[in-house]
Scaffold this active site. Structure first.
Site, mmCIF file in Angstrom:
data_model
loop_
_atom_site.group_PDB
_atom_site.id
_atom_site.type_symbol
_atom_site.label_atom_id
_atom_site.label_comp_id
_atom_site.label_asym_id
_atom_site.label_seq_id
_atom_site.Cartn_x
_atom_site.Cartn_y
_atom_site.Cartn_z
ATOM 1 N N GLU A 151 61.743 67.704 72.514
ATOM 2 C CA GLU A 151 61.346 69.014 72.008
ATOM 3 C C GLU A 151 62.045 70.170 72.717
ATOM 4 O OE1 GLU A 151 57.382 69.566 70.199
ATOM 5 O OE2 GLU A 151 56.961 70.579 72.095
ATOM 6 N N LYS A 190 61.112 73.918 73.503
ATOM 7 C CA LYS A 190 59.944 74.802 73.535
ATOM 8 C C LYS A 190 60.081 75.776 74.685
ATOM 9 C CE LYS A 190 55.978 72.864 74.696
ATOM 10 N NZ LYS A 190 54.688 72.138 74.565
ATOM 11 N N LYS A 239 58.233 72.087 64.210
ATOM 12 C CA LYS A 239 56.964 72.088 64.936
ATOM 13 C C LYS A 239 56.319 73.457 64.743
ATOM 14 C CE LYS A 239 54.265 70.019 68.147
ATOM 15 N NZ LYS A 239 54.722 69.944 69.551
ATOM 16 N N GLU A 298 49.358 64.793 62.929
ATOM 17 C CA GLU A 298 48.873 64.689 64.311
ATOM 18 C C GLU A 298 47.355 64.644 64.337
ATOM 19 O OE1 GLU A 298 48.294 67.786 67.889
ATOM 20 O OE2 GLU A 298 50.397 67.444 67.384
ATOM 21 N N ASN A 337 47.695 62.343 69.792
ATOM 22 C CA ASN A 337 47.836 63.164 70.992
ATOM 23 C C ASN A 337 47.074 62.507 72.141
ATOM 24 O OD1 ASN A 337 47.877 65.321 72.907
ATOM 25 N ND2 ASN A 337 48.259 66.740 71.219
ATOM 26 N N GLU A 368 52.007 61.429 71.564
ATOM 27 C CA GLU A 368 52.317 62.821 71.885
ATOM 28 C C GLU A 368 51.592 63.251 73.160
ATOM 29 O OE1 GLU A 368 51.535 65.416 68.572
ATOM 30 O OE2 GLU A 368 51.970 63.857 67.116
ATOM 31 N N SER A 369 52.267 64.016 73.976
ATOM 32 C CA SER A 369 51.712 64.689 75.165
ATOM 33 C C SER A 369 51.547 63.782 76.382
ATOM 34 C CB SER A 369 50.344 65.333 74.867
ATOM 35 O OG SER A 369 50.459 66.346 73.920
#
Length: 267
Positions: free
Chosen positions: A56, A58, A118, A167, A187, A217-218
């Site tokens: 990503e 960001k 995103k 998600e 997530n 994710e995360s």
């Protein structure tokens, strides 16, 4: 987090309405990128030559503030792609994350791997925008949308040739998966406690039908975690902050993937 989500969605309603007044769907449809054939993130995730990582770009977030305001999108994303990323994730929300649609267009201009837009998608207009700026995949967040909204928006995106990453955070959102949800993201971070628990994600993974690609994710800042999640059945791994908080995100990604490949070769 739920309050932040509500604030973001409320702002998004106003923001999207304003953009749609200045640029019509018909005008978006005439964009040069609209006629390109989108790439399949599902296929790229299954390419054994790549890492399975969706890397990503960001700049900042509501919870962390500025993450990296010096790195350039072209430099970072090309480094990601060169070092085995299966896909790119580019934040296009400006108000809360400091991103823009121009960021995605710049990434598209120099990369030939799938790009996820995103953002916080609330309606059809943003999906048309995504196609017009060169995205291949859109994100739908189960926490922000009703079951009926997910079904409608996923079908709309699918009919435009885009893949959909849905998600979710908990088992009570499983019924929002639709036939036009191509990838399901789980997530690892609990929205209530903010704690990362991959075992909770692995348990939820077992309840997702096999035909959907699964994306963790995360909270993945260790290659060993990727190895564990891959063995559990995840196909992809969306990682952003871990690389972006480094002075040189591309170098951080290269180091991470080198370690990951070494661990995968002996596992």
């Amino acid at each position: 987090m739920k309050d932040i989500l509500a604030e973001i969605v409320a702002h998004k309603v106003t923001e999207v309405a304003e953009r749609s007044r200045h640029r019509s769907v018909e005008e978006l449809g005439r964009s040069p990128m609209f006629s390109r054939t989108p790439l399949s993130l599902r296929q790229f995730l299954r390419d054994s030559e790549r890492t399975g990582i969706i890397a990503e770009f960001k700049r900042r977030s509501p919870s962390k503030g500025i993450i990296n305001d010096t790195a350039t999108v072209q430099e970072v994303t090309t480094a990601y792609a060169r070092n085995g990323a299966s896909g790119l994730s580019v934040l296009t929300d400006q108000q809360f994350f400091g991103g823009s649609m121009d960021d995605l267009q710049q990434a598209r201009a120099v990369n030939n791997i799938p790009i996820l837009r995103k953002d916080f998608v609330i309606g059809e207009y943003q999906i048309v925008e995504a196609r017009a700026i060169g995205a291949d995949v859109i994100l739908l967040i189960a926490e922000c949308l009703t079951k009926e909204e997910v079904k409608h928006l996923a079908a709309f995106a699918h009919n435009l040739g885009l893949e959909v990453l849905l998600e979710m955070h908990s088992a009570d959102q499983l019924d929002k998966i639709t036939p036009h949800t191509h990838l399901v993201g789980i997530n690892n971070r609990d929205l209530k406690t903010f704690q990362v628990d991959i075992h909770r994600s692995i348990a939820l993974l077992q309840q997702i039908p096999s035909e959907y690609a699964k994306v963790a994710e995360s909270g993945m800042d260790d290659p060993e975690t990727i190895v564990t999640l891959r063995k559990a059945g995840f196909d992809g791994f969306l990682i952003g902050e871990h690389f972006m908080k480094a002075e040189h995100p591309g170098v951080a990604f290269e180091s991470f993937t080198r370690s990951l490949r070494a661990k995968m070769s002996v596992s």
